[in-house]
Design an enzyme around this catalytic site. Sequence first.
Site, PDB file in Angstrom:
ATOM      1  N   LYS A 162      43.635  24.281  21.112  1.00  0.00           N
ATOM      2  CA  LYS A 162      42.311  24.781  20.752  1.00  0.00           C
ATOM      3  C   LYS A 162      42.431  25.702  19.542  1.00  0.00           C
ATOM      4  CE  LYS A 162      40.035  28.308  21.784  1.00  0.00           C
ATOM      5  NZ  LYS A 162      39.530  28.468  20.399  1.00  0.00           N
ATOM      6  N   GLY A 178      47.222  35.227  18.453  1.00  0.00           N
ATOM      7  CA  GLY A 178      45.934  35.844  18.130  1.00  0.00           C
ATOM      8  C   GLY A 178      46.045  37.352  18.250  1.00  0.00           C
ATOM      9  N   THR A 197      45.892  41.227  19.791  1.00  0.00           N
ATOM     10  CA  THR A 197      46.419  41.876  21.000  1.00  0.00           C
ATOM     11  C   THR A 197      45.326  41.975  22.056  1.00  0.00           C
ATOM     12  OG1 THR A 197      48.117  43.025  19.756  1.00  0.00           O
ATOM     13  CG2 THR A 197      47.475  44.017  21.844  1.00  0.00           C
ATOM     14  N   GLU A 216      51.949  35.735  20.887  1.00  0.00           N
ATOM     15  CA  GLU A 216      52.282  36.216  19.536  1.00  0.00           C
ATOM     16  C   GLU A 216      51.047  36.947  19.053  1.00  0.00           C
ATOM     17  OE1 GLU A 216      55.107  36.113  18.119  1.00  0.00           O
ATOM     18  OE2 GLU A 216      56.180  34.668  19.342  1.00  0.00           O
ATOM     19  N   CYS A 251      50.072  38.089  10.445  1.00  0.00           N
ATOM     20  CA  CYS A 251      50.501  39.045  11.467  1.00  0.00           C
ATOM     21  C   CYS A 251      51.642  39.902  10.927  1.00  0.00           C
ATOM     22  CB  CYS A 251      50.916  38.303  12.721  1.00  0.00           C
ATOM     23  SG  CYS A 251      52.085  36.971  12.415  1.00  0.00           S
ATOM     24  N   GLU A 264      45.523  47.582  12.552  1.00  0.00           N
ATOM     25  CA  GLU A 264      45.899  46.399  11.793  1.00  0.00           C
ATOM     26  C   GLU A 264      44.716  46.043  10.892  1.00  0.00           C
ATOM     27  OE1 GLU A 264      46.063  42.661  13.980  1.00  0.00           O
ATOM     28  OE2 GLU A 264      47.732  42.035  12.733  1.00  0.00           O
TER      29      GLU A 264
HETATM   30  P1  NAD Z   1      41.615  36.193  18.244  1.00  0.00           P
HETATM   31  O1  NAD Z   1      42.436  36.812  19.312  1.00  0.00           O
HETATM   32  O2  NAD Z   1      40.218  36.638  18.079  1.00  0.00           O
HETATM   33  O3  NAD Z   1      41.519  34.604  18.448  1.00  0.00           O
HETATM   34  C1  NAD Z   1      42.671  33.809  18.557  1.00  0.00           C
HETATM   35  C2  NAD Z   1      42.317  32.561  19.353  1.00  0.00           C
HETATM   36  O4  NAD Z   1      41.986  32.922  20.697  1.00  0.00           O
HETATM   37  C3  NAD Z   1      41.108  31.787  18.826  1.00  0.00           C
HETATM   38  O5  NAD Z   1      41.380  30.401  18.945  1.00  0.00           O
HETATM   39  C4  NAD Z   1      40.010  32.198  19.790  1.00  0.00           C
HETATM   40  O6  NAD Z   1      38.953  31.264  19.864  1.00  0.00           O
HETATM   41  C5  NAD Z   1      40.767  32.297  21.087  1.00  0.00           C
HETATM   42  N1  NAD Z   1      40.134  33.101  22.135  1.00  0.00           N
HETATM   43  C6  NAD Z   1      39.068  33.928  22.045  1.00  0.00           C
HETATM   44  N2  NAD Z   1      38.803  34.480  23.258  1.00  0.00           N
HETATM   45  C7  NAD Z   1      39.739  33.994  24.111  1.00  0.00           C
HETATM   46  C8  NAD Z   1      40.011  34.214  25.488  1.00  0.00           C
HETATM   47  N3  NAD Z   1      39.310  35.048  26.230  1.00  0.00           N
HETATM   48  N4  NAD Z   1      41.060  33.565  26.028  1.00  0.00           N
HETATM   49  C9  NAD Z   1      41.837  32.742  25.287  1.00  0.00           C
HETATM   50  N5  NAD Z   1      41.614  32.498  23.977  1.00  0.00           N
HETATM   51  C10 NAD Z   1      40.589  33.116  23.395  1.00  0.00           C
HETATM   52  O7  NAD Z   1      42.469  36.357  16.928  1.00  0.00           O
HETATM   53  P2  NAD Z   1      42.042  35.981  15.451  1.00  0.00           P
HETATM   54  O8  NAD Z   1      41.081  37.036  15.008  1.00  0.00           O
HETATM   55  O9  NAD Z   1      41.669  34.559  15.398  1.00  0.00           O
HETATM   56  O10 NAD Z   1      43.434  36.138  14.671  1.00  0.00           O
HETATM   57  C11 NAD Z   1      43.871  37.317  14.091  1.00  0.00           C
HETATM   58  C12 NAD Z   1      44.888  37.994  14.972  1.00  0.00           C
HETATM   59  O11 NAD Z   1      45.969  37.112  15.249  1.00  0.00           O
HETATM   60  C13 NAD Z   1      45.527  39.202  14.317  1.00  0.00           C
HETATM   61  O12 NAD Z   1      45.628  40.258  15.236  1.00  0.00           O
HETATM   62  C14 NAD Z   1      46.924  38.721  13.932  1.00  0.00           C
HETATM   63  O13 NAD Z   1      47.885  39.723  13.795  1.00  0.00           O
HETATM   64  C15 NAD Z   1      47.212  37.796  15.064  1.00  0.00           C
HETATM   65  N6  NAD Z   1      48.256  36.847  14.682  1.00  0.00           N
HETATM   66  C16 NAD Z   1      49.483  36.963  15.266  1.00  0.00           C
HETATM   67  C17 NAD Z   1      50.508  36.111  14.891  1.00  0.00           C
HETATM   68  C18 NAD Z   1      51.872  36.228  15.520  1.00  0.00           C
HETATM   69  O14 NAD Z   1      52.647  35.288  15.416  1.00  0.00           O
HETATM   70  N7  NAD Z   1      52.214  37.326  16.153  1.00  0.00           N
HETATM   71  C19 NAD Z   1      50.284  35.135  13.936  1.00  0.00           C
HETATM   72  C20 NAD Z   1      49.021  35.035  13.365  1.00  0.00           C
HETATM   73  C21 NAD Z   1      48.013  35.899  13.755  1.00  0.00           C
END
Ligand code: NAD
Length: 468
Positions: A168, A219, A221, A241, A275, A371
């Site tokens: 997804k 995504g 934290t 991650e 990230c 962040e």
């Molecule tokens: P997000 O957490 O808002 O969304 C990530 C994903 O989770 C999306 O597909 C979203 O639709 C889904 N999602 C939303 N609610 C959910 C729930 N309740 N249960 C499961 N999934 C759900 O993150 P974002 O804003 O899309 O991405 C940015 C963040 O991702 C930043 O904090 C960044 O640091 C982090 N990130 C981490 C890494 C890593 O490898 N550590 C890599 C890239 C991005």
Amino acid sequence: MSDHKLLINGVLRDGARHIDVVNPATGAAFATCPVADLALLDEAVAAAKAAFPAWSARPLADRAGLLTRLADAMQARAAEFGRLLTLEQGKPLDQAGMEIMGAIFTLRAFAGMKLDPVVQKDDAKGKVVEIRRPLGVVAAITPWNYPVMLLMNKLGPALLAGNTVVAKPAPTTPLTSLLFGALCAEILPPGVVNIICDENDLGQALTSHPNVAKVSFTGSTATGRKVMQAAAATLKRVTLELGGNDAAIVLDDVDPIATARKIFQGAMANAGQVCVVIKRAYVPEMMYDIFCDELTRLAQAAVVDDGSRQGTQIGPVQNRAQFEKLKALLADSARDGKIAAGGTALDREGFFIAPTIVRDVTDDAAIVRDEQFGPVLPVLKYTDLDEVVERANASDYGLGGSVWGTDEERAADVAARLQSGTIWVNQHLALSPMIAFRGAKQSGMGAELGLDGLKEYTQAAILNIKRG
Ligand code: NAD
């Protein structure tokens, strides 16, 4: 109707409804995307469950061969993937091309890995062997900054190990994942990979689904915490991650101009939406002014434009919510420090933030503590090395970090004291599918990439044989 389709049980399907996909360089919709409802989600999980016995029973070499075919198919359409990625994500075309090449390389790297049994003891009294089995259905959830690369980081190891997948993508960058789904429909048996999209509303149902064995999530934290909670009821395996707030510590023996240039690159990649970009730089007082001046010059000289235009170095931020968040953060920063470059949105359509350098800022400012996830770098002054290590470690995050110094041994000693999953010396952002990547503290749990990352998609079991 949309030109783009979900992939469920080997069939390219329409969704329950459609959402607009916005080009961040214009702020206007350029395509629609089908989204699933709970019934389609259930179908996708059921298809993955039904495909699991046959897929997991195939020899690993067969599955590796199919991963290679997927990589070949992606390579044949790399330009199309790159253009679509720039349109939906915003990054400049050359960086989009690099992401696609990285994704292909990742699939090939996993296709070359093995999961051989490990003999732990073999003597007259008996034999002990550790074997690894796949887990079942994996939910692969990805964010919007590297939608293609991060999907391959999960699909490569999940499929090689014999799992089936329901993926997804994030709702603002779904189309490249669906394009990949079209390749899967041609190459993989039905149900082995399913790709569904949502409006940020299906994550809970997917991560708590009784037939999902593991959640691999990248995504924020905040969402990572929800994933852990949702997975708890059936004790699903989880790999998280999450966010980061990487510090770069510059030592006093570097060439300040040359190092400032590298730090700038390490902070502004993908418009700061990585990230593991540098999110705070600590610079010795003796070179602070010259360092900040060079960063300021670079920020002012950077070409910020639509990623589809040749020569663009920094594109827009990916979505309106992130754009609004950054504008609010920059308004606060003007109070907490001195804006040496940028500090505002660009006066044009789309989600453009001027590359920003904030100096003379304190550790407790929001721009340092949080962040940012944008083309923004706070630069902090230090005089004492022990103290700066403490300041760098005073964060709930622990994803990456870097130390910059001419004396490699001294720099490596400082690096070893940083509480992160990866600490680089004289570089930042150097990732490889062959090297495990993991977050310390609230930056994550478990590993992605490398052999350790592959093992996360397996259950280890011990065969303990008695002799004599
Ligand atoms: P997000 O957490 O808002 O969304 C990530 C994903 O989770 C999306 O597909 C979203 O639709 C889904 N999602 C939303 N609610 C959910 C729930 N309740 N249960 C499961 N999934 C759900 O993150 P974002 O804003 O899309 O991405 C940015 C963040 O991702 C930043 O904090 C960044 O640091 C982090 N990130 C981490 C890494 C890593 O490898 N550590 C890599 C890239 C991005």
